[in-house]
Design an enzyme around this catalytic site. Structure first.
Site, PDB file in Angstrom:
ATOM      1  CE  LYS A  11      -3.916  -2.025   2.250  1.00 50.12           C
ATOM      2  NZ  LYS A  11      -5.117  -2.009   3.308  1.00 50.12           N
ATOM      3  CE1 TYR A  51      -9.714  -3.113   0.090  1.00 47.75           C
ATOM      4  CE2 TYR A  51      -8.703  -1.329  -0.990  1.00 47.75           C
ATOM      5  CZ  TYR A  51      -8.432  -2.353  -0.310  1.00 47.75           C
ATOM      6  OH  TYR A  51      -7.100  -2.631   0.327  1.00 47.75           O
ATOM      7  CG  HIS A 117      -5.457  -6.217  -0.416  1.00 51.99           C
ATOM      8  ND1 HIS A 117      -6.584  -6.234   0.314  1.00 51.99           N
ATOM      9  CD2 HIS A 117      -5.469  -7.287  -1.313  1.00 51.99           C
ATOM     10  CE1 HIS A 117      -7.626  -7.121  -0.198  1.00 51.99           C
ATOM     11  NE2 HIS A 117      -6.731  -7.751  -1.257  1.00 51.99           N
ATOM     12  CD  GLU A 128      -8.797  -9.190  -3.504  1.00 50.27           C
ATOM     13  OE1 GLU A 128      -7.848  -9.612  -2.989  1.00 50.27           O
ATOM     14  OE2 GLU A 128      -9.781  -8.900  -2.715  1.00 50.27           O
TER      15      GLU A 128
HETATM   16  P1  IDP Z   1      -7.921  -6.819   5.302  1.00 50.51           P
HETATM   17  O1  IDP Z   1      -7.122  -5.728   4.608  1.00 50.51           O
HETATM   18  O2  IDP Z   1      -7.031  -7.182   6.634  1.00 50.51           O
HETATM   19  O3  IDP Z   1      -8.456  -8.166   4.632  1.00 50.51           O
HETATM   20  P2  IDP Z   1     -10.604  -5.694   5.432  1.00 50.51           P
HETATM   21  O4  IDP Z   1     -11.630  -6.113   6.505  1.00 50.51           O
HETATM   22  O5  IDP Z   1     -10.850  -6.339   4.075  1.00 50.51           O
HETATM   23  O6  IDP Z   1      -9.137  -6.000   6.121  1.00 50.51           O
HETATM   24  O7  IDP Z   1     -10.606  -4.242   5.184  1.00 50.51           O
HETATM   25  C1  IDP Z   1      -9.874  -3.491   4.013  1.00 50.51           C
HETATM   26  C2  IDP Z   1      -9.076  -2.386   4.522  1.00 50.51           C
HETATM   27  O8  IDP Z   1      -9.890  -1.275   4.966  1.00 50.51           O
HETATM   28  C3  IDP Z   1      -8.110  -2.724   5.658  1.00 50.51           C
HETATM   29  O9  IDP Z   1      -6.871  -3.451   5.131  1.00 50.51           O
HETATM   30  C4  IDP Z   1      -7.923  -1.356   6.256  1.00 50.51           C
HETATM   31  O10 IDP Z   1      -6.879  -0.405   5.645  1.00 50.51           O
HETATM   32  C5  IDP Z   1      -9.395  -0.754   6.105  1.00 50.51           C
HETATM   33  N1  IDP Z   1     -10.261  -0.908   7.296  1.00 50.51           N
HETATM   34  C6  IDP Z   1     -10.844  -1.792   7.646  1.00 50.51           C
HETATM   35  N2  IDP Z   1     -11.410  -1.744   9.040  1.00 50.51           N
HETATM   36  C7  IDP Z   1     -11.258  -0.406   9.135  1.00 50.51           C
HETATM   37  C8  IDP Z   1     -11.837   0.321  10.299  1.00 50.51           C
HETATM   38  O11 IDP Z   1     -12.601  -0.075  10.986  1.00 50.51           O
HETATM   39  N3  IDP Z   1     -11.407   1.738  10.163  1.00 50.51           N
HETATM   40  C9  IDP Z   1     -10.445   2.034   9.283  1.00 50.51           C
HETATM   41  N4  IDP Z   1     -10.099   1.328   8.141  1.00 50.51           N
HETATM   42  C10 IDP Z   1     -10.424   0.115   7.980  1.00 50.51           C
END
Ligand code: IDP
Length: 141
Positions: A11, A51, A117, A128
């Site tokens: 990222k 996303y 990610h 993806e």
């Molecule tokens: P992951 O990247 O670990 O798979 P996901 O739940 O798919 O997590 O969420 C995608 C991205 O969205 C996360 O990597 C993070 O950067 C952001 N994100 C997820 N939850 C939150 C939150 O509660 N607050 C702010 N950003 C979040």
């Protein structure tokens, strides 16, 4: 164990910290092979589409603006159990909860700027990988 492919994104925060190589080294040391790679500065449309499953979440706007704030490195990683293995190397979404020695524990600064990610299931990996790469851009090794 099945050979799998998974999508990895380094990222904007990690690219800005100049730790692209350190992160790729972790993949390689875990026997994941890079079979496709490119650096991209995502457009708003690309980030929103990628996303899309988070569209209704309160953090969606911040996520899209963060992911378009600078270039990212998008890669396809291949290896035994690649999807789960990459998630283990990454650590928890919130770096404060990430196990010591994981990429997020070592390089991420917040839940928004969390360095990497990785696809979380075979279905998301397929979607993806094809979101960013055509079949002719992947080089089996
Ligand atoms: P992951 O990247 O670990 O798979 P996901 O739940 O798919 O997590 O969420 C995608 C991205 O969205 C996360 O990597 C993070 O950067 C952001 N994100 C997820 N939850 C939150 C939150 O509660 N607050 C702010 N950003 C979040």
């Amino acid at each position: 164990m099945a050979t799998e492919r998974t999508l990895s994104i380094i990222k904007p925060d990690a690219v800005a910290k100049n730790v692209i190589g350190e992160i790729i080294t972790r993949f390689e040391k875990a026997e994941l092979k890079v079979v496709a790679a490119k650096m991209v500065h995502l457009s708003q449309e690309q980030a929103e589409g990628f996303y899309a499953e988070h569209k209704e979440r309160p953090f969606f706007g911040d996520l899209v603006s963060f992911m378009t704030s600078g270039p990212v490195v998008v890669q396809v990683l291949e290896g035994d159990n690649a999807i789960a293995k990459n998630r283990e190397l990454m650590g928890a979404t919130n770096p404060k909860e990430a196990d010591a020695g994981t990429i997020r524990a070592d390089f991420a600064s917040s839940i928004d700027a969390n360095a990497v990610h990785g696809s979380d299931s075979p279905e998301s990996a397929e979607r993806e990988v094809s979101y960013f790469f055509g079949a002719d851009e992947i080089c089996p090794r």
